[in-house]
Design a protein around this motif. Structure first.
Motif, short mmCIF file in Angstrom:
data_model
loop_
_atom_site.label_atom_id
_atom_site.label_comp_id
_atom_site.label_asym_id
_atom_site.label_seq_id
_atom_site.Cartn_x
_atom_site.Cartn_y
_atom_site.Cartn_z
N ILE A 1 2.52 16.20 4.10
CA ILE A 1 2.18 15.21 5.14
C ILE A 1 1.00 14.36 4.68
O ILE A 1 1.00 13.14 4.83
N ALA A 2 0.02 15.05 4.08
CA ALA A 2 -1.18 14.32 3.61
C ALA A 2 -0.80 13.30 2.54
O ALA A 2 -1.29 12.16 2.57
N VAL A 3 0.11 13.67 1.65
CA VAL A 3 0.53 12.75 0.59
C VAL A 3 1.26 11.55 1.21
O VAL A 3 1.02 10.40 0.85
N LYS A 4 2.16 11.88 2.16
CA LYS A 4 2.90 10.80 2.84
C LYS A 4 1.95 9.84 3.53
O LYS A 4 2.11 8.62 3.47
N ARG A 5 0.96 10.44 4.20
CA ARG A 5 0.00 9.61 4.93
C ARG A 5 -0.74 8.68 3.97
O ARG A 5 -0.95 7.49 4.29
N GLU A 6 -1.12 9.20 2.84
CA GLU A 6 -1.82 8.38 1.85
C GLU A 6 -0.93 7.25 1.37
O GLU A 6 -1.36 6.10 1.22
N PHE A 7 0.34 7.59 1.14
CA PHE A 7 1.28 6.58 0.67
C PHE A 7 1.47 5.49 1.73
O PHE A 7 1.45 4.30 1.45
N TRP A 8 1.66 5.93 2.99
CA TRP A 8 1.89 4.96 4.06
C TRP A 8 0.67 4.06 4.26
O TRP A 8 0.81 2.86 4.51
#
Lengths: 177, 154
Positions: free
Chosen positions: A109-116
């Motif tokens: 989730i943290a990686v996705k958030r960073e990407f978004w």
């Protein structure tokens, strides 16, 4: 309320989610999306006599919304346009995206958030005409022809802008691709 | 054509926007070009991820505010944008109405002052005679008698 207003409000209610999604993708955040919806739907109501019943209401409003968005950006003096030939490093934008939680692994989730977050920032750095093409074609799935109609420009311009925008985004998001 | 020149074709290719001949030429090039293969993969991935971008949920009561604003703005504009011909017609109607009332009132006043029987003027000079008589036959007779006497008629 007259018949036209009832019909208009019915269509808005039916398509709320899609209209909000396009607004937030163009505007980049919830507050501006709300303002964009207010302005675009006012314009849509006033032009409602031009709307042909049975055609796609969302795409019709999306066209109006895109024009409203571009007008805002052009009138906004403090908005900084970034040249696609010489992309510059922009300031750090710490404003978090209000993202829905899911049941995935917290690290994922943290990686996705960073990407978004990075994607949102990169999209905001695009010149408005280019961002509009990315939103309409890549995010909303409009064809080149539909996007050309919405932006009132030739299909070749859509193709060229989309390509340049993708090169820019690919460069900005290379760590996630 | 070098990889940079193929790049725009790649972008259109992932959207299915190439002609048959363009597509065939590009796919032929892709068989041997690792750089273009990687670019194509990145474009595909970028497009997929952009499509999957989540949307923040709207603020509470956002739609109430949005539709309230739309109703307010459109109702104001509906009033402002009434055609000038409507305003002209309205002003003309009001003016006509006042004129009719004024005329009626004036007429009433005139009829009221005709009641007394002495409402006539008789004036005669050396060379001119002017008469103003009411419709009352009695007044007419009196005036005729006076005039006849003054001019020496029997």
């Amino acid at each position: 309320m007259d018949e036209i207003t009832v019909e208009f409000e019915k269509l808005v209610k039916l398509n709320r989610e899609a209209l909000y999604r396009i607004a937030v993708r163009l505007a980049g955040n919830r507050d501006d999306a709300e303002d964009l919806l207010m302005e675009a739907l006012t314009e849509a109501w006033e032009s409602f006599s031009h709307f042909r019943s049975g055609t796609d209401f969302v795409r019709w409003v999306a066209t109006i919304m895109t024009h409203t968005f571009l007008d805002w950006r052009r009138k906004n003096d403090h908005y900084e346009f970034v040249s696609l030939n010489e992309p510059k490093e922009s300031d750090e934008n710490d404003e978090p995206m209000d993202l829905p939680e899911d049941a995935d692994d917290p690290e994922a989730i943290a990686v996705k958030r960073e990407f978004w977050k990075a994607t949102n920032k990169a999209l905001d750095e695009l010149p408005p005409d280019f961002k509009a093409v990315v939103v309409l074609v890549d995010m909303e799935g409009l064809s080149y022809e539909e996007a050309a109609k919405a932006l009132n420009c030739p299909i070749g311009t859509i193709r060229s802008r989309l390509h340049r925008a993708r090169i820019f985004l690919r460069e900005k998001l290379k760590d996630w691709l | 054509m070098n990889c940079h020149q193929w790049s725009e074709q790649l972008s259109a290719w992932i959207d299915g926007m190439l002609t048959e001949s363009e597509r065939e030429a590009l796919e032929e090039h892709l068989k041997d070009c690792k750089i273009c293969q990687q670019t194509a993969n990145e474009f595909f991935e970028l497009k997929r991820k952009l499509r999957e971008m989540p949307i923040p949920s709207p603020k509470p009561k956002m739609w109430n505010r949005v539709m309230g604003h739309v109703r307010y703005r459109t109702s104001r504009r509906r009033f402002t944008f009434i055609k000038p011909s409507f305003w002209l017609a309205s002003v003309a109607s009001i003016a006509l109405m006042f004129s009719v009332i004024a005329l009626f009132w004036q007429k009433q006043k005139t009829f009221g002052s005709e009641e007394p029987t002495v409402n006539f003027i008789v004036g005669y000079h050396a060379d001119t005679v002017s008469l103003g008589l009411s419709d009352n036959p009695l007044c007419h007779l009196i005036a005729t008698a006076e005039l006849s006497e003054a001019e020496g008629y029997e």
